[in-house]
Motif scaffolding. Structure first.
Motif: not given
Lengths: 216, 216
Positions: A203, A209-210, A212, B87-93, B153-154, B156, B163, B167, B204-205
């Motif tokens: 991973l 940086n997945y 949503a 919600a549009e932001e990628p997770v790590v961001t 948020r993902m 899953v 994952r 993260v 990380l991003e």
DNA sequence: CGACACATGTCACAACATGACACTTTAAGC
DNA sequence: GCTTAAAGTGTCATGTTGTGACATGTGTCG
């Protein structure tokens, strides 16, 4: 090299010391497994080996220290393996391979790596906060060495560049997460510890940086 | 709402409890700053507030627990901010932005976030292994909550997917590394804690699987 | 063998942490 | 308002971890 092992080469005093040390570890792991970490006292461990409690603390700085012996060995092995990885490999990939090798050694119980103790350590960490805390701290401390090795491989200065530190920290995390999830029987289907490590590091290789909506 | 604050709404008993608790924290931080963590005894802290040592342990499970109060608040704030990210932001961001906001709050000393205590905590972690250990453990423990939020948020299942755990663990690491390096004056040029966080998460991003030859 | 270094035992002690019990203050019901 | 239950606190006792000081034995080396 007249057939003398390294053990016989050193004096009797040193041999005795090694023996009591090993005995203490052995006794400690045994008692911890039976009664749990907090429930067994240092005195009990010492009594089991027929030394005074005071002597125990001459070998180990604390009760936690005994169980960290094993982790220390893992750490040393990991660092060696990482340094031995071919230079062409990307950093995280090299860390991953090294970690997998260590995990395999733990599973199979190679040369001094008792797989039973490995399992015991894992369980102790889950059940005893004190063990968990010192384990984390130990790992955190050793992380500095990994960072230096990473920096060397990357050809950057660890004193001014954040990247090697970030990478080594993430490697640490990968191992920790794999360990935790493996223990808790997460990871649908994947059984072994080394497979969990493989998954976690993959991973990181791919990037995490997945967005949503995750579909894959 | 006749001008009553939340403080006045609750009874005298509760108010007194809060007062002694706050006093204990205050006294503890003061003594820790002056004499260091291990050098100050629980009895001293208790005496400073004029309660018995026994009472101290009714408020805090251990001496370490006092200093973790602050970290707990940080953690809560972090989780709230993360959940509030679009919600549009990628997770790590999203994690990065939340972390930066917390760091800013600590620096500027917003609403109950005493920047002086923040600095004190940082220094205590560096100088006292016991504090470091419990801090790591606390963070590790709270990481579970972050993992759940990330999973949500993902979209899953955290019970079967590795994952979110990976993260959240990495986010933890990012904060820790930033903190360490910032403390040690690494990060050529960059001064503030929030900037260090920014830097760590950005790596990380972008992905961290660097090849052997790093040029940038 | 004899001098020295080192490992260990014994004793003492401080600090952390917890349980048990008694006493006081606060909150709540009639 | 008075009574009563609940909650907070103090005191005492106790167990465990961890360390310092000193004496005593045991191994090492000339």
């Amino acid at each position: 090299m007249c057939g003398m092992t390294a053990e016989a080469a050193i004096g009797r005093r040193e041999r005795k010391k090694q023996a009591t040390r090993e005995s203490l570890i052995e006794a400690a792991f045994g008692l911890f497994t039976d009664k749990g970490f907090e429930a067994t006292t240092v005195e009990e461990i010492a009594d089991a080996v027929d030394v005074s409690s005071r002597t125990f603390f001459r070998y180990f700085a604390s009760k936690e220290d005994v169980v960290l012996t094993f982790q220390e060995e893992q750490q040393v092995m990991f660092l060696e393996l990482f340094r031995a990885r071919p230079a062409e490999e990307p950093v995280v990939t090299a860390l991953k391979r090294a970690a997998i090798e260590v995990a395999r050694a733990c599973e199979e119980g190679v040369a001094g790596f008792d797989s039973q103790r490995f399992t015991c350590l894992q369980q102790l960490m889950e059940t005893s906060p004190a063990v968990m805390a010192s384990s984390l701290q130990h790992q955190q401390q050793k992380q500095q060495l990994v960072a230096e090795a990473v920096a060397e491989r990357m050809g950057v200065d660890p004193a001014t560049d954040l990247r090697p530190h970030v990478v080594s920290a993430f490697a640490n995390c990968g191992i920790r997460v794999a360990s935790d999830c493996w223990q808790q029987g997460r990871l649908n289907g994947f059984g072994t510890f080394s497979e969990a490590i493989e998954q976690a590091f993959s991973l990181l290789e791919e990037g995490v940086n997945y967005p949503a909506a995750v579909t894959r």
